[in-house]
Design a protein around this motif. Structure first.
Motif, mmCIF file in Angstrom:
data_model
loop_
_atom_site.group_PDB
_atom_site.id
_atom_site.type_symbol
_atom_site.label_atom_id
_atom_site.label_comp_id
_atom_site.label_asym_id
_atom_site.label_seq_id
_atom_site.Cartn_x
_atom_site.Cartn_y
_atom_site.Cartn_z
ATOM 1 N N ALA A 4 -13.054 33.268 42.147
ATOM 2 C CA ALA A 4 -13.914 33.521 43.362
ATOM 3 C C ALA A 4 -15.591 33.212 43.221
ATOM 4 O O ALA A 4 -15.988 33.377 44.044
ATOM 5 C CB ALA A 4 -13.667 35.044 43.630
ATOM 6 N N SER A 5 -15.551 33.083 42.057
ATOM 7 C CA SER A 5 -17.104 32.662 41.636
ATOM 8 C C SER A 5 -17.139 30.999 41.619
ATOM 9 O O SER A 5 -16.374 30.437 41.052
ATOM 10 C CB SER A 5 -17.504 33.129 40.189
ATOM 11 N N PRO A 6 -18.391 30.595 42.129
ATOM 12 C CA PRO A 6 -18.457 29.058 42.241
ATOM 13 C C PRO A 6 -18.359 28.542 40.726
ATOM 14 O O PRO A 6 -17.580 27.398 40.746
ATOM 15 C CB PRO A 6 -19.794 28.866 42.833
ATOM 16 N N ILE A 7 -18.756 29.057 39.783
ATOM 17 C CA ILE A 7 -18.717 28.493 38.392
ATOM 18 C C ILE A 7 -17.359 28.181 38.090
ATOM 19 O O ILE A 7 -17.032 27.268 37.659
ATOM 20 C CB ILE A 7 -19.292 29.419 37.414
ATOM 21 N N PHE A 8 -16.602 29.174 38.427
ATOM 22 C CA PHE A 8 -15.107 29.084 38.206
ATOM 23 C C PHE A 8 -14.382 28.226 39.218
ATOM 24 O O PHE A 8 -13.275 27.470 38.655
ATOM 25 C CB PHE A 8 -14.434 30.354 38.078
ATOM 26 N N GLY A 62 -16.367 29.912 62.060
ATOM 27 C CA GLY A 62 -17.077 29.316 60.923
ATOM 28 C C GLY A 62 -17.575 27.903 60.940
ATOM 29 O O GLY A 62 -17.554 27.280 62.029
ATOM 30 N N ASN A 63 -18.473 27.810 59.958
ATOM 31 C CA ASN A 63 -19.284 26.417 59.884
ATOM 32 C C ASN A 63 -19.208 26.106 58.457
ATOM 33 O O ASN A 63 -19.942 26.107 57.676
ATOM 34 C CB ASN A 63 -20.827 26.856 60.154
ATOM 35 N N VAL A 64 -17.961 25.344 58.050
ATOM 36 C CA VAL A 64 -17.576 24.837 56.750
ATOM 37 C C VAL A 64 -17.600 23.228 56.926
ATOM 38 O O VAL A 64 -17.150 22.799 57.669
ATOM 39 C CB VAL A 64 -16.098 25.290 56.515
ATOM 40 N N ASN A 65 -18.062 22.787 55.491
ATOM 41 C CA ASN A 65 -18.146 21.547 55.104
ATOM 42 C C ASN A 65 -16.863 21.163 54.666
ATOM 43 O O ASN A 65 -16.422 21.836 53.697
ATOM 44 C CB ASN A 65 -19.277 21.320 54.134
ATOM 45 N N PRO A 66 -15.949 20.587 55.278
ATOM 46 C CA PRO A 66 -14.653 20.034 54.890
ATOM 47 C C PRO A 66 -14.652 19.224 53.359
ATOM 48 O O PRO A 66 -13.621 19.332 52.726
ATOM 49 C CB PRO A 66 -14.123 19.549 55.800
ATOM 50 N N ILE A 67 -15.730 18.422 53.207
ATOM 51 C CA ILE A 67 -15.772 17.773 51.755
ATOM 52 C C ILE A 67 -16.524 17.883 50.915
ATOM 53 O O ILE A 67 -16.899 16.991 50.142
ATOM 54 C CB ILE A 67 -15.753 16.107 52.431
ATOM 55 N N GLY A 68 -17.286 19.052 51.022
ATOM 56 C CA GLY A 68 -18.273 19.360 49.948
ATOM 57 C C GLY A 68 -17.831 19.899 48.794
ATOM 58 O O GLY A 68 -16.541 20.089 48.444
ATOM 59 N N VAL A 69 -18.599 20.302 47.632
ATOM 60 C CA VAL A 69 -18.467 20.682 46.630
ATOM 61 C C VAL A 69 -17.717 22.168 46.655
ATOM 62 O O VAL A 69 -17.034 22.778 45.390
ATOM 63 C CB VAL A 69 -19.248 20.559 45.209
#
Lengths: 345, 345
Positions: free
Chosen positions: B107-111, B164-171
């Motif tokens: 759940a954490s971006p690093i992981f 929602g406002n989500v980038n579908p192709i981001g990191v």
């Protein structure tokens, strides 16, 4: 076929040439082996027609015939450069190819809502399997994503940078969200494994071989007009769509695959029509005697959708050429044949 | 344990009672067998603690220990009502349970950015497997979705109806879009197969057992304060988050599971803090001698996020009780122990 006469002296110490008359381009730089998933479908079969025109291409179609049909490919069955595999992309496919056009997915609400869980599996596991194949054999892979990733957009026209407005838990989500995750997977494989990817976002497309009665508005109206039934416009009728003729779309897909840009790139016709205008055009061109009537709409139906094709113009030198008034009559004959309603009098 | 003395006469003609001292509640209406995927993680282990307090519960944890740790469950290992299975949810799990709390996912971006493709597989295939299990054994299943499904929201605070406002192709998409599709799957299984589902959208949560140095802001600041390092606030520092203490969150999850509403339901603390305010609070409470400095932000970091918990209040009678100023000191002792920085002087 590749010949190697300049190297005749060293042939004896090399591996014997591959037995196939169509040898693997990675090593022989002659022919191109191309997989088209969903190649028996409406867009897929037109893409196959275009790819088969090039004698250097060997085309392999994988299709489960859920919405596609062998009829769409009948002129190629038996051709030495063509092969048809009955395959569901939710299972891995291990073949040797140079390019993958990954189209496989039911695209019409009637079909993709029939089994929403299967639709998600097709989009997610199917795309994972095709990315796995591309990684394994070093193939370039193109995903046909969709304007549905923009959902019910709040920005008009939609540029590729728009993140969309999609309901994650609605009855259309299996398709919208499934395709969004398929795009995510494409870019993650690109970033993580260096795969050569291409992502097209396809807007409404029409032409011969569309499924009759699949609930899409163009095929609906033409079938209704030919049957002499009322053209049923979903309320309010002011919602707009853009319609791209299939030959234009296929041209865009091939340019994207052969070009240097990963996308996502919108492919669609920016000419915008309301559903009522479309019905009126079909009525005028195909059967002026039918009436037009409004019916209830389906949930989450987008009110407006129109591609911004600036990127396709700049990066691919592409824009649609066929006007709606020219494209609709090209569909009519195909639909007359399949509906058995005889030639136009 | 269920006893069946009223039916003693007919025992001979029945199947013998199941050998386990904890028999299957579906038939014996006594105990409840509960699977917690990701139960060795931060939130999962606190949930296990609460579930184990009820002597009628048997708790089975499935965890692959990618981010979870057996340490978090050490007080239960060996307990007769507890079992720990080393299992990755991307593989099917066939066990007999009455309830599934499906938390498993980094759940954490690093992981979750470490292997984005694996993150998507965990969310999509993992959720498919757990839904398959729920369908097979007739269990009720709760998914811990996330406030990340709102992306970088354009609506504040976020009600569950916001798309929602989500980038579908981001990191970050592997997590955001992965969770969105996990939600889609939950609702499609509900609509398609009648499964009893519960979907929680969890906002930022903090408390003892958070991973140290996992890049989450609360654990970051506390670890930095205890080590005497500068508190690093991602620019501009005015982005806000809401922080819910883990005991409040666990209470909400259990209420949602036991209640009648499928959700999605936001669970989070609507108290909103800027990152700079949070840093100042940690500094004041834990180590007034450290400095606060701004660092570069990560891509697609949401500027603001705050739950609208109207639905949780109305449907679950739930709202957070622990204030940030009370919760942070509760974390401090746990972090001191794990960091080996000794007791507060």
């Amino acid at each position: 076929m590749a010949t190697d006469s300049s190297n005749g002296h060293h042939q004896a110490t090399k591996q014997p040439p591959l037995p196939s008359p169509l040898r693997f381009s990675k090593f022989f730089q002659s022919n191109m082996r191309i997989l088209v998933t969903g190649g028996a479908g409406f867009i897929g079969s037109h893409l196959v027609d275009r790819l088969m025109e090039n004698e250097k291409n060997e085309v392999i179609v994988a299709d489960n015939y859920f919405t596609g049909s062998k009829d769409n490919l009948k002129k190629w069955i038996g051709h030495p450069r063509f092969e048809l595999i009955r395959h569901d992309v939710t299972e891995p496919l291990l073949i040797e190819v140079d390019q993958i056009y990954h189209l496989a997915c039911p695209a019409s609400p009637i079909f993709y809502k029939y089994n929403p869980v299967k639709t998600i599996k097709t989009n997610v596991i199917g795309t994972l399997n095709m990315l796995g194949l591309a990684k394994r054999v070093g193939a370039r892979i193109l995903l046909t994503s969709t304007s549905e990733v923009y959902g019910d957009p709040l920005v008009h026209p939609q540029p590729e940078s728009y993140w969309g407005n999609v309901n994650p838990i609605g009855v259309r989500s299996c398709y919208d969200e499934g395709k969004r995750v398929a795009e995510t997977l494409m870019f993650d494989y690109h970033r993580q494994h260096g795969l050569e990817i291409r992502v097209a976002r396809i807007f409404n497309t029409y032409g011969p071989r569309m499924n009759i009665d699949d609930g899409r508005v163009v095929s609906n109206f033409i079938a209704q007009a030919l049957r002499g039934e009322p053209l049923t416009v979903q309320s309010p009728g002011t919602q707009t769509r853009s319609f791209c003729y299939v030959s234009d779309l296929v041209d865009g897909l091939i340019r994207l695959m052969e070009g240097a840009n990963s996308g996502p790139i919108n492919l669609g016709n920016p000419g915008e029509f309301t559903m009522t205008e479309l019905a009126e055009t079909v009525k005028e061109l195909i059967n002026p005697t039918v009436e037009i009537k409004n019916v209830e709409n389906t949930p989450d139906d987008p009110r407006q959708r129109k591609p911004d094709i600036t990127k396709a113009k700049e990066l691919l030198g592409w824009e649609p050429k066929v006007k709606l008034r020219d494209g609709l009559p090209l569909m009519e004959e195909d639909f007359r044949l399949r509906l058995g309603v005889g030639k136009k009098s």
